[in-house]
Scaffold this motif. Structure first.
Motif, PDB file in Angstrom:
ATOM      1  N   LEU A  33       0.841  -1.201   0.000  1.00 53.90           N
ATOM      2  CA  LEU A  33       0.000   0.000   0.000  1.00 53.90           C
ATOM      3  C   LEU A  33       0.872   1.245   0.000  1.00 53.90           C
ATOM      4  CD1 LEU A  33      -2.785  -0.811   2.654  1.00 53.90           C
ATOM      5  CD2 LEU A  33      -3.081  -0.650   0.162  1.00 53.90           C
ATOM      6  N   ASP A  34       0.443   2.268  -0.717  1.00 55.86           N
ATOM      7  CA  ASP A  34       1.108   3.565  -0.643  1.00 55.86           C
ATOM      8  C   ASP A  34       0.489   4.326   0.527  1.00 55.86           C
ATOM      9  OD1 ASP A  34       2.161   6.081  -0.879  1.00 55.86           O
ATOM     10  OD2 ASP A  34       1.758   6.287  -3.023  1.00 55.86           O
ATOM     11  N   ARG A  35       1.149   4.317   1.646  1.00 56.07           N
ATOM     12  CA  ARG A  35       0.607   4.917   2.865  1.00 56.07           C
ATOM     13  C   ARG A  35       0.384   6.419   2.715  1.00 56.07           C
ATOM     14  NH1 ARG A  35       0.599   2.026   7.584  1.00 56.07           N
ATOM     15  NH2 ARG A  35       0.404   4.041   8.640  1.00 56.07           N
ATOM     16  N   THR A  36       1.042   7.037   1.751  1.00 50.72           N
ATOM     17  CA  THR A  36       0.932   8.492   1.587  1.00 50.72           C
ATOM     18  C   THR A  36      -0.204   8.897   0.669  1.00 50.72           C
ATOM     19  OG1 THR A  36       2.426   8.623  -0.330  1.00 50.72           O
ATOM     20  CG2 THR A  36       3.434   8.631   1.868  1.00 50.72           C
ATOM     21  N   ASP A  37      -0.872   7.919   0.036  1.00 48.50           N
ATOM     22  CA  ASP A  37      -1.869   8.259  -0.982  1.00 48.50           C
ATOM     23  C   ASP A  37      -3.147   7.446  -0.820  1.00 48.50           C
ATOM     24  OD1 ASP A  37      -3.143   9.300  -3.162  1.00 48.50           O
ATOM     25  OD2 ASP A  37      -1.829   8.359  -4.661  1.00 48.50           O
ATOM     26  N   PRO A  38      -3.891   7.670   0.268  1.00 47.74           N
ATOM     27  CA  PRO A  38      -5.139   6.921   0.452  1.00 47.74           C
ATOM     28  C   PRO A  38      -6.168   7.216  -0.631  1.00 47.74           C
ATOM     29  CG  PRO A  38      -4.975   8.706   2.048  1.00 47.74           C
ATOM     30  CD  PRO A  38      -3.643   8.610   1.379  1.00 47.74           C
ATOM     31  N   THR A  39      -6.161   8.422  -1.190  1.00 47.08           N
ATOM     32  CA  THR A  39      -7.154   8.773  -2.212  1.00 47.08           C
ATOM     33  C   THR A  39      -7.068   7.831  -3.405  1.00 47.08           C
ATOM     34  OG1 THR A  39      -7.112  11.100  -1.551  1.00 47.08           O
ATOM     35  CG2 THR A  39      -7.961  10.600  -3.744  1.00 47.08           C
ATOM     36  N   THR A  40      -5.856   7.598  -3.889  1.00 50.20           N
ATOM     37  CA  THR A  40      -5.690   6.712  -5.028  1.00 50.20           C
ATOM     38  C   THR A  40      -5.978   5.265  -4.660  1.00 50.20           C
ATOM     39  OG1 THR A  40      -4.067   8.176  -6.052  1.00 50.20           O
ATOM     40  CG2 THR A  40      -4.057   5.877  -6.763  1.00 50.20           C
ATOM     41  N   HIS A 150     -25.033   4.719   5.322  1.00 48.43           N
ATOM     42  CA  HIS A 150     -24.181   5.240   6.394  1.00 48.43           C
ATOM     43  C   HIS A 150     -22.913   5.914   5.882  1.00 48.43           C
ATOM     44  CE1 HIS A 150     -22.143   5.662  10.156  1.00 48.43           C
ATOM     45  NE2 HIS A 150     -21.316   4.646   9.982  1.00 48.43           N
ATOM     46  N   ILE A 151     -22.349   5.415   4.788  1.00 49.66           N
ATOM     47  CA  ILE A 151     -21.080   5.924   4.274  1.00 49.66           C
ATOM     48  C   ILE A 151     -21.219   6.238   2.787  1.00 49.66           C
ATOM     49  CG2 ILE A 151     -18.648   5.365   3.819  1.00 49.66           C
ATOM     50  CD1 ILE A 151     -19.173   5.820   6.751  1.00 49.66           C
ATOM     51  N   PHE A 152     -20.558   7.331   2.357  1.00 56.07           N
ATOM     52  CA  PHE A 152     -20.590   7.755   0.964  1.00 56.07           C
ATOM     53  C   PHE A 152     -19.169   7.847   0.407  1.00 56.07           C
ATOM     54  CE2 PHE A 152     -23.973  10.177   3.286  1.00 56.07           C
ATOM     55  CZ  PHE A 152     -25.009   9.320   2.964  1.00 56.07           C
ATOM     56  N   GLU A 283     -12.607  -2.185  10.690  1.00 52.74           N
ATOM     57  CA  GLU A 283     -11.274  -2.212  10.096  1.00 52.74           C
ATOM     58  C   GLU A 283     -10.229  -1.800  11.125  1.00 52.74           C
ATOM     59  OE1 GLU A 283     -10.719   1.248   7.218  1.00 52.74           O
ATOM     60  OE2 GLU A 283     -12.912   1.186   7.391  1.00 52.74           O
ATOM     61  N   VAL A 284      -8.969  -2.099  10.822  1.00 51.48           N
ATOM     62  CA  VAL A 284      -7.887  -1.847  11.770  1.00 51.48           C
ATOM     63  C   VAL A 284      -7.773  -0.355  12.077  1.00 51.48           C
ATOM     64  CG1 VAL A 284      -6.128  -1.654   9.938  1.00 51.48           C
ATOM     65  CG2 VAL A 284      -5.450  -2.284  12.279  1.00 51.48           C
ATOM     66  N   ALA A 292      -5.846   9.194   7.059  1.00 48.66           N
ATOM     67  CA  ALA A 292      -7.062   8.608   6.503  1.00 48.66           C
ATOM     68  C   ALA A 292      -8.048   8.350   7.627  1.00 48.66           C
ATOM     69  CB  ALA A 292      -6.747   7.301   5.774  1.00 48.66           C
ATOM     70  N   PHE A 293      -9.308   8.127   7.253  1.00 50.89           N
ATOM     71  CA  PHE A 293     -10.325   7.746   8.233  1.00 50.89           C
ATOM     72  C   PHE A 293     -11.247   6.712   7.610  1.00 50.89           C
ATOM     73  CE2 PHE A 293     -14.392   8.170  10.474  1.00 50.89           C
ATOM     74  CZ  PHE A 293     -13.970   7.896  11.761  1.00 50.89           C
ATOM     75  N   GLN A 294     -11.182   5.511   8.130  1.00 54.18           N
ATOM     76  CA  GLN A 294     -12.066   4.410   7.749  1.00 54.18           C
ATOM     77  C   GLN A 294     -12.138   4.200   6.230  1.00 54.18           C
ATOM     78  OE1 GLN A 294     -11.741   3.407  10.670  1.00 54.18           O
ATOM     79  NE2 GLN A 294     -13.824   2.788  11.151  1.00 54.18           N
ATOM     80  N   PRO A 295     -10.985   4.036   5.569  1.00 56.14           N
ATOM     81  CA  PRO A 295     -10.997   3.880   4.114  1.00 56.14           C
ATOM     82  C   PRO A 295     -11.675   2.605   3.626  1.00 56.14           C
ATOM     83  CG  PRO A 295      -8.812   3.420   5.012  1.00 56.14           C
ATOM     84  CD  PRO A 295      -9.623   4.000   6.139  1.00 56.14           C
TER      85      PRO A 295
END
Length: 323
Positions: A33-40, A150-152, A283-284, A292-295
């Motif tokens: 995982l790229d820890r710096t890029d949660p968006t991607t 609940h999530i979007f 999730e962890v 990030a928050f709850q990806p």
């Protein structure tokens, strides 16, 4: 929450609005995982595992569609001992909530009591007395299912609907949890990752349960733990057991073991109907990205349509399974 009518507003199965264009397959290895890029990373997994339109444009229940009458009948035939277990935590003022996002523990108020009846001041005839009460609580305060509203993801809800047309001040108008009332009856599979991975039966905070962990646990538990289409999977980490022994200590919202973001592929591939854990966030936590928050929520609820449960009490069931 009440449900009125389906808006029918769906989009194509491309990227959610505002999400970046991405290429490449999601990884099942947390080290990649790229820890710096949660968006991607979120966008890549969302696109790969999106189920929009799979059960029609008007679908309200997502992966619960994997449960059919044949699945329920087969599940019923598995019953042997007939023992039953409550998988719910107590709903009372001693619960885990600490006020985050205005979430509180249940507030229980008595409207009529035995004292009122004893004093004969309730106004009923011929000596009749009664008790009556009311409870006010956030729907996320304790053991619960996360509904698909609940999530979007970038303003989109399950099945490609715009989030503002799904959940308004009147509640979830499309995918309210009431639509699942007759659906969640199926074969359950307990995966006791706490016992499988640790001698004390409890995973440490921050442990990310991987696809390899899930598959190894299934092999260790044997054929009856095989996970398949339409199953409801219960994942025990031991976090609730520790909270009962040592106090809540951040149980609601704090660090915890949980599923790795990289298990999204397993969750999609296995075609399970739903999954629940004994943790606050499924999730962890902390999550596997620097910021990030709850990806995993962002992938599995609005994109995959997976119903997830949180804060379940799996300990008594787990003890019975050991027996």
């Amino acid at each position: 929450m009440t449900s009125l009518t389906d808006t029918g507003d769906t989009t194509d199965t491309g990227d959610a609005g505002g999400a970046p264009e991405i290429t490449g397959a999601p990884t099942a290895n947390p080290a990649e995982l790229d820890r710096t890029d949660p968006t991607t990373e979120v966008a890549r997994a969302a696109k790969a595992f999106r189920n929009w339109g799979r059960w029609g444009d008007d679908d309200r229940i997502g992966t619960l569609n994997f449960i059919d009458d044949a699945k329920r009948a087969a599940a019923a035939k598995l019953v042997r001992a007939g023992r039953s277990f409550s998988l719910s935590q107590p709903f009372d003022m001693n619960g885990p909530q600490m006020g985050w996002r205005r979430r509180t523990n249940p507030v229980h108020t008595m409207l009529d009591t035995g004292t009122d009846a004893q004093l004969a001041n309730q106004g009923f005839p011929h000596g009749l007395g009664g008790a009556d009460d009311v409870i006010a609580m956030p729907l996320q305060c304790s053991t619960q299912w996360d509904g698909l509203g609940h999530i979007f993801d970038h303003g989109y809800a399950w099945n490609g609907r715009r989030s503002g047309e799904v959940v308004t001040s009147e509640g979830d108008l499309v995918t309210g949890i009431e639509h699942t009332a007759a659906e969640i009856v199926s074969r359950g599979v307990l995966l006791d990752l706490g016992r499988h991975l640790r001698d004390n039966g409890e995973l440490e905070d921050g442990y990310a349960i991987t696809t390899a962990d899930l598959e190894a646990c299934i092999r260790a538990q044997g054929a009856t733990a095989a996970v398949g289409r339409g199953d409801i999977v219960l994942v025990r980490t031991g976090r609730y057991a520790r909270a009962q022994r040592e106090g809540w200590n951040g149980y609601a919202g704090g660090p915890s073991a949980g599923l790795s973001f990289t298990t999204a592929g397993w969750l999609h591939r296995s075609e399970i109907a739903a999954i629940a854990t004994d943790t606050w966030g499924f999730e962890v936590r902390p999550n596997e990205f620097d910021e990030a928050f709850q990806p995993l929520h962002q992938v599995v609820i609005p994109n995959m349509g997976l119903t997830i449960g949180e804060m379940w009490n799996l300990d008594e069931l787990a003890e019975a399974c050991v027996e």
